[in-house]
Design a protein around this motif. Sequence first.
Motif, PDB file in Angstrom:
ATOM      1  N   ILE A 271      15.460   7.002  17.150  1.00 48.05           N
ATOM      2  CA  ILE A 271      15.855   7.877  16.053  1.00 48.05           C
ATOM      3  C   ILE A 271      16.912   7.157  15.229  1.00 48.05           C
ATOM      4  O   ILE A 271      17.885   6.613  15.779  1.00 48.05           O
ATOM      5  CB  ILE A 271      16.418   9.206  16.574  1.00 48.05           C
ATOM      6  N   GLY A 272      16.710   7.116  13.927  1.00 49.73           N
ATOM      7  CA  GLY A 272      17.655   6.385  13.096  1.00 49.73           C
ATOM      8  C   GLY A 272      17.702   6.870  11.660  1.00 49.73           C
ATOM      9  O   GLY A 272      16.920   7.725  11.241  1.00 49.73           O
ATOM     10  N   LEU A 273      18.641   6.330  10.925  1.00 48.82           N
ATOM     11  CA  LEU A 273      18.817   6.614   9.502  1.00 48.82           C
ATOM     12  C   LEU A 273      18.354   5.420   8.680  1.00 48.82           C
ATOM     13  O   LEU A 273      18.406   4.276   9.139  1.00 48.82           O
ATOM     14  CB  LEU A 273      20.287   6.893   9.191  1.00 48.82           C
ATOM     15  N   ALA A 274      17.912   5.688   7.452  1.00 45.18           N
ATOM     16  CA  ALA A 274      17.544   4.621   6.525  1.00 45.18           C
ATOM     17  C   ALA A 274      18.015   5.001   5.127  1.00 45.18           C
ATOM     18  O   ALA A 274      17.966   6.180   4.753  1.00 45.18           O
ATOM     19  CB  ALA A 274      16.035   4.395   6.540  1.00 45.18           C
ATOM     20  N   TRP A 275      18.490   4.005   4.383  1.00 45.31           N
ATOM     21  CA  TRP A 275      18.906   4.226   3.002  1.00 45.31           C
ATOM     22  C   TRP A 275      18.583   2.996   2.179  1.00 45.31           C
ATOM     23  O   TRP A 275      18.273   1.933   2.711  1.00 45.31           O
ATOM     24  CB  TRP A 275      20.400   4.556   2.938  1.00 45.31           C
ATOM     25  N   ARG A 276      18.639   3.141   0.875  1.00 38.91           N
ATOM     26  CA  ARG A 276      18.292   2.034  -0.014  1.00 38.91           C
ATOM     27  C   ARG A 276      19.247   0.859   0.182  1.00 38.91           C
ATOM     28  O   ARG A 276      20.470   1.058   0.288  1.00 38.91           O
ATOM     29  CB  ARG A 276      18.313   2.486  -1.479  1.00 38.91           C
ATOM     30  N   LYS A 277      18.685  -0.320   0.242  1.00 38.03           N
ATOM     31  CA  LYS A 277      19.490  -1.518   0.444  1.00 38.03           C
ATOM     32  C   LYS A 277      20.495  -1.681  -0.699  1.00 38.03           C
ATOM     33  O   LYS A 277      20.159  -1.529  -1.870  1.00 38.03           O
ATOM     34  CB  LYS A 277      18.582  -2.747   0.529  1.00 38.03           C
ATOM     35  N   GLY A 278      21.721  -1.979  -0.336  1.00 36.87           N
ATOM     36  CA  GLY A 278      22.762  -2.193  -1.333  1.00 36.87           C
ATOM     37  C   GLY A 278      23.458  -0.930  -1.790  1.00 36.87           C
ATOM     38  O   GLY A 278      24.316  -0.985  -2.682  1.00 36.87           O
ATOM     39  N   SER A 279      23.136   0.221  -1.197  1.00 38.52           N
ATOM     40  CA  SER A 279      23.787   1.472  -1.598  1.00 38.52           C
ATOM     41  C   SER A 279      25.289   1.403  -1.348  1.00 38.52           C
ATOM     42  O   SER A 279      25.747   0.909  -0.313  1.00 38.52           O
ATOM     43  CB  SER A 279      23.197   2.656  -0.828  1.00 38.52           C
ATOM     44  N   MET A 280      26.058   1.909  -2.304  1.00 35.50           N
ATOM     45  CA  MET A 280      27.508   1.921  -2.163  1.00 35.50           C
ATOM     46  C   MET A 280      27.986   2.984  -1.176  1.00 35.50           C
ATOM     47  O   MET A 280      29.177   3.063  -0.883  1.00 35.50           O
ATOM     48  CB  MET A 280      28.160   2.150  -3.531  1.00 35.50           C
TER      49      MET A 280
END
Length: 303
Positions: A271-280
């Motif tokens: 189970i994990g989180l993902a976000w757009r690469k380079g997000s501040m």
Amino acid sequence: MHFPTIKQLRYFNALVEHNHFGKAAESCFVSQSAFSVAIKELENSLGGQLVDRTNKNVTVSNLGREIYQQSQVVMSEMKKLVDMAHGNLSPLSGQLSVGMIPTIGPFVMPELLPYLNTHYPQLDLEIHEGKSSDIYDQLMRGQLDVILLALPYEMRSVETLTLFKDKFRLISSVGNQWLKGRTFNIEDVGDGSVLLLDDGHCLRDHAISACHIKNVDKVSHFTASSLLTLVEMVKQDLGVSFIPEMALKLPLFSNDEIQVDALEFDAYREIGLAWRKGSMRSKEFAMLGDCLMASISDKIKLY
């Protein structure tokens, strides 16, 4: 010169993706008439026809396709602008849009939401539920800030943070016809004995991989659209199945019609989180992961 609005571009993107005025309007939570007016205003602003309305389904013009591609860039840059502004706010405050898959969300939200309300009362959390493919697409379109899903899942241009392992358990009806009192072994059970979710659910793929189901003949042609349906099918002795350990919180597993057993081998999903690469906001998303872990540590076994 009249520039298009962000709302108009968002509506047009939804129209291209749904290929239907009614469904696109519904996804944007507006009436179809208001949605159609916004699309017409966008065409007037740009001075060209973006869609052909003569067919039942929407046909996007060549200009429309070019506008759609460029609007993806505009929306992505707009999201960066918002992220930049959020970088000056206190961590985990303001608006945060989180996507979750239905085989995780219902089992962590009852603990996570009160925890966030207590520790980060300034956070305005928006929860969106959908299949992995849907929430990933929404993430990359800037409609979501971060997604909570089961890994591995093929994604590009994202950063991921693995939180914990969620083990699979075997479920069967009491006195079932498939195991006959034996320990589960995929080679021993008969053809069509394993029940799984419909195609498109990542839990199906993870169960097949983690539980070493290499022979497709072992999988039943009956499928379920949800975990609840899957459990009901097992109760009717249509087959055996695999359930994530976090789902064992459901009251239906406390009755004497369903038997839950540990597997002889190590089978799990991550189970994990993902976000757009380079997000501040990457540090903020890691904090969200810490909050989730803290909120469920007493309720779900973490490995």
